[in-house]
Design an enzyme around this catalytic site. Structure first.
Site: not given
Length: 226
Positions: A87, A196, A198
């Protein structure tokens, strides 16, 4: 010997701790890196996390590109160190010219936050070897300036060289050219994407799946085998 993966914190970073946790879950040692520090502290790879570094003033990622840590990071990336930009981190990579193109405001001019289906186009990079080409995954997406753009020649090079790593599936959430969600450099060690991973590493949070974990296990396996 434990593999060490650095995570840079800029003023305004939001997802640095999440990236550190994902790295730990993958089996590596996360190392916190401060943006003012030129020393990468002997890490083997680096993640530039999501957030709004410097409040996205000027352009998203434009000020972070000049943080002291980036001088060392750019040098090491050109020497082959694996670097992942997520991002805002992707925006920093384009501003640093480690990846081509630029990120523009979403075409609908709204912040978007949703689970996003992606197709893996390139499973041969340092960060995607635990995926299979053509595999579809679901990863959280949250951004305001996520519309990838580049001149026609650059887009042609990315497509012809297989450097589009991820594409949006079913819905293009921000107007990115060719549904591009993530790209890589020619060497395959630098990858940037808007969604994302994560936030998709544990079944109790994010999408409720672990579709993002292979990003971090991929780089760990590459570093161990190299």
């Amino acid at each position: 010997m434990t593999t060490r993966v650095g995570v840079v914190t800029f003023p305004g970073s939001l997802d640095d701790r999440d990236a550190q946790r994902a790295i730990r879950l993958a089996g590596a040692e996360p190392v916190a890196l401060w943006h003012r520090d030129k020393d990468l502290h002997q890490v083997d790879a680096v993640v530039l996390p999501g957030g709004f570094s410097y409040g996205d003033y000027l352009r998203a990622g434009a000020i972070s590109r000049f943080s002291p840590v980036m001088a060392t990071l750019i040098e090491q990336a050109k020497l082959g160190m694996p670097v992942l930009g997520i991002c805002n981190g992707f925006q920093v990579l384009t501003e640093s010219h480690l990846l081509p193109g630029a990120m523009l405001r979403n075409n609908h001019l709204h912040f978007i936050c949703r689970d996003q289906k992606l197709r893996v186009e390139n499973a041969a990079t340092a960060w995607t070897s635990d995926y299979q080409a053509g595999q579809e995954i679901s990863i959280p997406l949250k951004n305001m300036d996520g519309r990838y753009t580049a001149d026609p020649r650059t887009i042609e090079e990315l497509e012809s060289e297989g450097r589009v790593v991820f594409r949006y599936v079913d819905l293009n959430p921000n107007g990115s050219i060719n549904d591009i969600a993530g790209i890589t450099n020619a060497a395959g060690n630098v990858v940037g994407l808007m969604p994302h991973p994560e936030h998709a590493v544990e079944p109790l949070v994010g999408t409720g799946k672990t579709d993002g974990l292979p990003f971090f296990t991929s780089v760990l396996k590459q570093l161990v085998s190299s």
